[in-house]
Motif scaffolding. Structure first.
Motif, PDB file in Angstrom:
ATOM      1  N   ASN A   1       0.817  -1.215   0.000  1.00  0.00           N
ATOM      2  CA  ASN A   1       0.000   0.000   0.000  1.00  0.00           C
ATOM      3  C   ASN A   1       0.851   1.265   0.000  1.00  0.00           C
ATOM      4  O   ASN A   1       0.554   2.217  -0.713  1.00  0.00           O
ATOM      5  CB  ASN A   1      -0.939   0.012   1.219  1.00  0.00           C
ATOM      6  N   ARG A   2       1.880   1.256   0.844  1.00  0.00           N
ATOM      7  CA  ARG A   2       2.762   2.432   0.904  1.00  0.00           C
ATOM      8  C   ARG A   2       3.362   2.724  -0.468  1.00  0.00           C
ATOM      9  O   ARG A   2       3.580   3.863  -0.839  1.00  0.00           O
ATOM     10  CB  ARG A   2       3.891   2.212   1.920  1.00  0.00           C
ATOM     11  N   ASP A   3       3.637   1.651  -1.223  1.00  0.00           N
ATOM     12  CA  ASP A   3       4.200   1.816  -2.568  1.00  0.00           C
ATOM     13  C   ASP A   3       3.108   2.019  -3.615  1.00  0.00           C
ATOM     14  O   ASP A   3       3.406   2.040  -4.813  1.00  0.00           O
ATOM     15  CB  ASP A   3       5.041   0.587  -2.938  1.00  0.00           C
ATOM     16  N   GLN A   4       1.866   2.120  -3.176  1.00  0.00           N
ATOM     17  CA  GLN A   4       0.707   2.216  -4.099  1.00  0.00           C
ATOM     18  C   GLN A   4       0.738   1.084  -5.126  1.00  0.00           C
ATOM     19  O   GLN A   4       0.451   1.282  -6.304  1.00  0.00           O
ATOM     20  CB  GLN A   4       0.697   3.580  -4.800  1.00  0.00           C
ATOM     21  N   GLY A   5       1.139  -0.084  -4.656  1.00  0.00           N
ATOM     22  CA  GLY A   5       1.289  -1.226  -5.549  1.00  0.00           C
ATOM     23  C   GLY A   5       0.077  -2.141  -5.603  1.00  0.00           C
ATOM     24  O   GLY A   5      -0.938  -1.884  -4.951  1.00  0.00           O
ATOM     25  N   GLN A   6       0.215  -3.183  -6.410  1.00  0.00           N
ATOM     26  CA  GLN A   6      -0.833  -4.196  -6.496  1.00  0.00           C
ATOM     27  C   GLN A   6      -0.197  -5.586  -6.436  1.00  0.00           C
ATOM     28  O   GLN A   6       0.781  -5.864  -7.150  1.00  0.00           O
ATOM     29  CB  GLN A   6      -1.606  -4.047  -7.807  1.00  0.00           C
ATOM     30  N   VAL A   7      -0.793  -6.436  -5.610  1.00  0.00           N
ATOM     31  CA  VAL A   7      -0.236  -7.778  -5.417  1.00  0.00           C
ATOM     32  C   VAL A   7      -0.348  -8.594  -6.704  1.00  0.00           C
ATOM     33  O   VAL A   7      -1.408  -8.659  -7.316  1.00  0.00           O
ATOM     34  CB  VAL A   7      -0.980  -8.516  -4.293  1.00  0.00           C
ATOM     35  N   LEU A   8       0.775  -9.215  -7.115  1.00  0.00           N
ATOM     36  CA  LEU A   8       0.753 -10.106  -8.270  1.00  0.00           C
ATOM     37  C   LEU A   8       0.674 -11.562  -7.836  1.00  0.00           C
ATOM     38  O   LEU A   8      -0.077 -12.344  -8.393  1.00  0.00           O
ATOM     39  CB  LEU A   8       2.025  -9.922  -9.097  1.00  0.00           C
ATOM     40  N   GLN A   9       1.488 -11.909  -6.862  1.00  0.00           N
ATOM     41  CA  GLN A   9       1.484 -13.300  -6.398  1.00  0.00           C
ATOM     42  C   GLN A   9       2.079 -13.379  -5.006  1.00  0.00           C
ATOM     43  O   GLN A   9       2.930 -12.564  -4.629  1.00  0.00           O
ATOM     44  CB  GLN A   9       2.293 -14.188  -7.368  1.00  0.00           C
ATOM     45  N   VAL A  10       1.583 -14.367  -4.241  1.00  0.00           N
ATOM     46  CA  VAL A  10       2.131 -14.644  -2.915  1.00  0.00           C
ATOM     47  C   VAL A  10       2.629 -16.082  -2.913  1.00  0.00           C
ATOM     48  O   VAL A  10       1.936 -16.986  -3.390  1.00  0.00           O
ATOM     49  CB  VAL A  10       1.060 -14.453  -1.819  1.00  0.00           C
ATOM     50  N   PHE A  11       3.833 -16.293  -2.416  1.00  0.00           N
ATOM     51  CA  PHE A  11       4.393 -17.632  -2.246  1.00  0.00           C
ATOM     52  C   PHE A  11       4.514 -17.869  -0.749  1.00  0.00           C
ATOM     53  O   PHE A  11       5.316 -17.222  -0.077  1.00  0.00           O
ATOM     54  CB  PHE A  11       5.787 -17.720  -2.892  1.00  0.00           C
ATOM     55  N   VAL A  12       3.713 -18.773  -0.226  1.00  0.00           N
ATOM     56  CA  VAL A  12       3.707 -18.958   1.221  1.00  0.00           C
ATOM     57  C   VAL A  12       3.718 -20.445   1.577  1.00  0.00           C
ATOM     58  O   VAL A  12       3.147 -21.275   0.869  1.00  0.00           O
ATOM     59  CB  VAL A  12       2.485 -18.219   1.840  1.00  0.00           C
ATOM     60  N   LYS A  13       4.419 -20.773   2.631  1.00  0.00           N
ATOM     61  CA  LYS A  13       4.476 -22.142   3.117  1.00  0.00           C
ATOM     62  C   LYS A  13       3.633 -22.263   4.382  1.00  0.00           C
ATOM     63  O   LYS A  13       3.559 -21.318   5.182  1.00  0.00           O
ATOM     64  CB  LYS A  13       5.923 -22.525   3.450  1.00  0.00           C
ATOM     65  N   ALA A  14       3.014 -23.406   4.565  1.00  0.00           N
ATOM     66  CA  ALA A  14       2.106 -23.599   5.694  1.00  0.00           C
ATOM     67  C   ALA A  14       2.338 -24.972   6.289  1.00  0.00           C
ATOM     68  O   ALA A  14       2.623 -25.921   5.567  1.00  0.00           O
ATOM     69  CB  ALA A  14       0.665 -23.498   5.203  1.00  0.00           C
ATOM     70  N   GLU A  15       2.198 -25.070   7.614  1.00  0.00           N
ATOM     71  CA  GLU A  15       2.273 -26.414   8.207  1.00  0.00           C
ATOM     72  C   GLU A  15       1.518 -26.462   9.522  1.00  0.00           C
ATOM     73  O   GLU A  15       1.219 -25.432  10.135  1.00  0.00           O
ATOM     74  CB  GLU A  15       3.720 -26.848   8.409  1.00  0.00           C
ATOM     75  N   ALA A  16       1.203 -27.677   9.921  1.00  0.00           N
ATOM     76  CA  ALA A  16       0.583 -27.917  11.224  1.00  0.00           C
ATOM     77  C   ALA A  16       1.667 -27.828  12.275  1.00  0.00           C
ATOM     78  O   ALA A  16       2.693 -28.493  12.158  1.00  0.00           O
ATOM     79  CB  ALA A  16      -0.057 -29.295  11.243  1.00  0.00           C
ATOM     80  N   ASP A  17       1.444 -27.016  13.301  1.00  0.00           N
ATOM     81  CA  ASP A  17       2.459 -26.904  14.344  1.00  0.00           C
ATOM     82  C   ASP A  17       2.748 -28.288  14.925  1.00  0.00           C
ATOM     83  O   ASP A  17       1.825 -28.999  15.360  1.00  0.00           O
ATOM     84  CB  ASP A  17       1.968 -25.954  15.434  1.00  0.00           C
ATOM     85  N   PRO A  18       4.039 -28.696  14.918  1.00  0.00           N
ATOM     86  CA  PRO A  18       4.357 -30.052  15.370  1.00  0.00           C
ATOM     87  C   PRO A  18       4.081 -30.286  16.856  1.00  0.00           C
ATOM     88  O   PRO A  18       3.959 -31.439  17.273  1.00  0.00           O
ATOM     89  CB  PRO A  18       5.851 -30.202  15.047  1.00  0.00           C
ATOM     90  N   THR A  19       3.930 -29.226  17.655  1.00  0.00           N
ATOM     91  CA  THR A  19       3.609 -29.438  19.078  1.00  0.00           C
ATOM     92  C   THR A  19       2.149 -29.815  19.280  1.00  0.00           C
ATOM     93  O   THR A  19       1.738 -30.206  20.365  1.00  0.00           O
ATOM     94  CB  THR A  19       3.831 -28.150  19.903  1.00  0.00           C
ATOM     95  N   GLY A  20       1.335 -29.672  18.234  1.00  0.00           N
ATOM     96  CA  GLY A  20      -0.090 -29.967  18.397  1.00  0.00           C
ATOM     97  C   GLY A  20      -0.876 -28.779  18.930  1.00  0.00           C
ATOM     98  O   GLY A  20      -2.076 -28.893  19.172  1.00  0.00           O
TER      99      GLY A  20
END
Lengths: 321, 321, 321, 321
Positions: free
Chosen positions: D239-258
């Motif tokens: 937003n500060r750059d007045q930009g527009q999102v093209l793509q997000v690369f994100v990793k996700a996992e189940a917390d191993p502690t439960g």
């Protein structure tokens, strides 16, 4: 109808085309292939891309007028494999006849309808409705026979089975609409499976030759999913002929009443595993345990393809001439 | 060991306790119950709350020193049911003997270890590791035998089976640690299933009486998941005795090599359906197809309970005296 | 309508009743409980026995005229928990009002029909059709609204939502049949979930008091499953009041068109995971990420409970008086 | 490193290659493609043939030295799509740099080991162990790092992440074995996903150019699966750059502690849906709800790719020059 031989090979994945080498080693050329019938290891339901993958790798290798029939789901002991039906060299008699064909492409709104039934006739691979196709139907101002993608597979199989019944004279042409409406017609000669990987129907007719040869086919149906007697009797026939089982084509389904021989089953209330997967696993276990072979064509969803809860059963075997 | 009778009833849900009325109608009192063995319709894996639900509704109705063994998973044709083992009136001989017991509560870090194996001895229901229990172990500065909750079920079954082997003299007491380590010991007399609903092990020993009666038990094992011959032979014994099958207790598993008789199966690479579910469906289909009965005790995961890929098999039948 | 307080506690399993101790420690007695609303960790679909288990352990501990609403499915980050609604001591005003009720038991053939809709009115737990109930309907010569057990959950939720709309005057009594037929009516005040563990409908009405207190409720709806703006705006209201979120009640569903804002989703073609499970996981992820709390009441299947693909949204918070 | 543009297109199935037309319409030629990164709609686990299918249809259309990275699993709201990284015309600066590479083919017994880690370096697609490969390892007298095919995916991702950490100087070459052993190293710059469709590792390095342009990338990590703040802060930068999102690369996992922030989650005890599927659905829901876009690259299993239970996060956006 040409005389055919039948050859079966395991595959290491849905993309495995090495069986073509087995075909060549057996002295056949891909140009002789009439049909390729496979069990691939996806879920056998709507989003089974193992079927699409197999069709994609195999179709460029086979004659344009041959057909492929990939049935997903190798639950339990069923082993992924492909079965070739090849025209015998020089038209020599093998005892087994086969012919194949395709219908025109069905419009999405025709899938699972009387129009669909009029197009088909005995091992049939038929399309299903995806979300995209449902939208297409609605955009055209038409009504889909169901808005549930998994149920569209059952509708499509049933319409194909009615088509088989008509082709075999078991149902009159004029009764197609009534048969589709009733949902209660069935033909023990029909084996139909649906998939998102095609838009027409692929049809394979298999028959014993009036002139006996080294191959024979015997057909019956299972009364229910635990009809071991039907299997044992078919194997008895093989034994009497001193034969050896080459392949079994069997349909399986969860009894729609929710019971088998008066005892409750849970296939229709399991929201984690859809009922066709359960049925393939159970019937595959029975037939593998009796034949000793796990490379079986066990296909789920037997609507119109045998009595409710049962399914059509066809066994091909070699016997000394 | 007391002489026992065996009675089997279908259930309409894991919370259904109406079989108690069947027991009463048959002339038995709940105080005579030694063991209640059930198949409930959950996934048979870590988060199977159908087992907990069944244990919760049944345990208040049964004697404190009786045991319950609920095995989840009625995949395919298997029908949810419960089997009572009841002490016969006045100690009269039925031909079938049984005794039950419980171990002390196992600490979470003991589950699946040699300590666990030392506590058991032939139809065993044993605990598993949940996320909570894993945390408890780590908080205590100990190491769990596995951090995968589903694998803890296998570890627990295997330790129980080693315990059975020791109790039957098949493995020496001094070799327990080595047997746990190797993972290759097995006893065809063991049938072990694990669940989150208990913290001790429930044990049931079943045996034919030296003095014959109207009930008999015959035990064997399946060499693999399609060993129809083992089933057919056991049924042959029943036929020779002009008997009728009352119940089958069978263990099933996916062959750990990934193959059955040299053909690939896909149970170990299916990330949608865990392998124990596949195995129950297939072996249940085979045994139901041969016995004509779907109220079978088919339990998944046969580590140490038969040859790898096979499983223990015990059949109880009535015969004319 | 009595003035109520709201208390929330995590549970370690569907059978965990230790939150009763938290209630006591907070100075409340179980006799003050009006409603217990829980998220339990089953599949949230037809064969979810975690709901039945929770109902079975909790109901004996609570007043006969209280209601329980257990919603299965804690996909993704959602944490299993229970929320008590308790009558405030001496009727003191908290700012939050609630009342509960139950309908008569519905006959199976009424589930998902206009008769069902006439019985209800805003957080509703309603029954579904199992295989047994389908047989019962057919045996009585009646026709079930659907023969698919999973779809019966949707029919039941929709009929409940129409009931809510009628009770709130959003739909006229005379239009109930038309609303059931059309399938397009909705009320943003409705939150309905179905389960096999009950045969009547449990109803909970929650409202802000006209006289302000330390608790407030704010209601809106999500336009679609990614309507972060609706969540952010509700949280903005909390911030303006310098409040703290106590609980969020939100409904989630897979957009029936197969698209969200013109982009395809795959929830309706996934034959491994049913769409309500996908929807809970996604909306739960969004609301948890914005509130920082995972003990959320996110319930799947929002038929009639918000615009198609969206769902009703109600947030309860404390604020300095 | 060449300057690149980024283009994203929805697909109608894993076999859909029509985005090539979008590429052409945008003025790019397939020969300019450096990498194709896709989300396909299989289960994202061992038997996900949608990835294989996508790789098979796309690879013949792209330059030999380009790489493909297909990540399976579009749980919840995630929309199947492909993202092209293309070399900008005439090497003009876009603000975004990228380079790609491949390791040699890994022998099965190397997968998930220190040898594997030494071969890699930031968006990595790496192999897994199937039943066939496990047999191959054992036949060669070697020991696989795990005999569980699903766990081999985690081992492979972790080894890739360690490789990234080494390449970026975050871990010294001499500490690779120790890092593999410990299982606790992580790099927020790593995004690794495993699949059965390849035997080498495909590597893509993405970086902002020191010379600013119309594209920018910003990287961070999520502390846990509900770390909405990390996402909001990244969007604040846009937003500060007045930009527009093209793509997000994100990793996700189940917390191993439960647990997540002290509250229990159930992703690690769900035997119906594996934990990576839950994690993708939840994090996908959060990021889609905040960006308004469902065509996101959310990949499950973040071992070594962020703090335990969290995951790496990279956002590419356009901004006015």
């Amino acid at each position: 109808m040409p005389s055919v031989n039948i050859l079966k090979f395991g595959v290491s994945s849905p993309a495995d085309v090495t069986p073509i080498q087995g075909l060549l080693r057996a002295g056949y050329d891909p140009s002789q292939v009439l049909a390729l019938i496979g069990k691939s290891e996806g879920n056998g339901c709507v989003n089974d891309f193992s079927r699409t993958l197999s069709a994609m790798v195999w179709e460029p290798m086979l004659p344009k007028d041959s057909v492929t029939v990939f049935s997903g789901g190798t639950e339990g002991v069923i082993s992924p494999h492909v079965t070739f039906l090849v025209k015998e060299h020089g038209g020599a008699n093998t005892g087994l006849l086969a012919t194949v064909g395709r219908t025109r492409k069905l419009d999405p709104h025709e899938i699972g309808t009387a129009d669909h039934a009029r197009e088909v006739a005995v091992l049939v691979k038929c399309p299903l409705l995806t979300t995209n196709k449902l939208q297409e139907i609605r955009a055209a101002g038409k009504t889909p026979p169901t808005s549930d993608t998994y149920q569209s597979m059952a509708k499509s199989r049933y319409a194909s089975a009615v088509g088989v019944a008509v082709a075999l004279g078991e149902v009159a042409e004029g009764e197609v609409d009534a048969a589709i409406e009733s949902g209660t017609t069935w033909s023990a000669a029909a084996s139909c499976s649906s998939g998102a990987e095609l838009e027409d129907c692929h049809i394979l007719v298999l028959a014993s030759s009036p002139e006996p040869g080294r191959l024979r086919a015997t057909s019956t149906f299972m009364e229910d999913a635990i009809d071991g007697r039907a299997v044992v009797e078919a194997l008895g026939e093989v034994n009497r002929d001193q034969g050896q089982v080459l392949q079994v084509f069997v349909k399986a389904e969860a009894d729609p009443t929710g019971e088998i021989r008066g005892k409750r089953h849970t296939m229709n209330t399991d929201s984690d595993i859809l009922s066709t997967r359960h049925a393939r696993a159970a019937v595959g276990g029975l037939v593998a345990g009796l034949t000793g072979d796990t490379q079986l064509y066990v296909s789920g969803g037997a609507e119109g393809q045998g009595p409710p809860g049962g399914g059509s059963f066809c066994l091909v075997y070699t016997c000394p001439e």
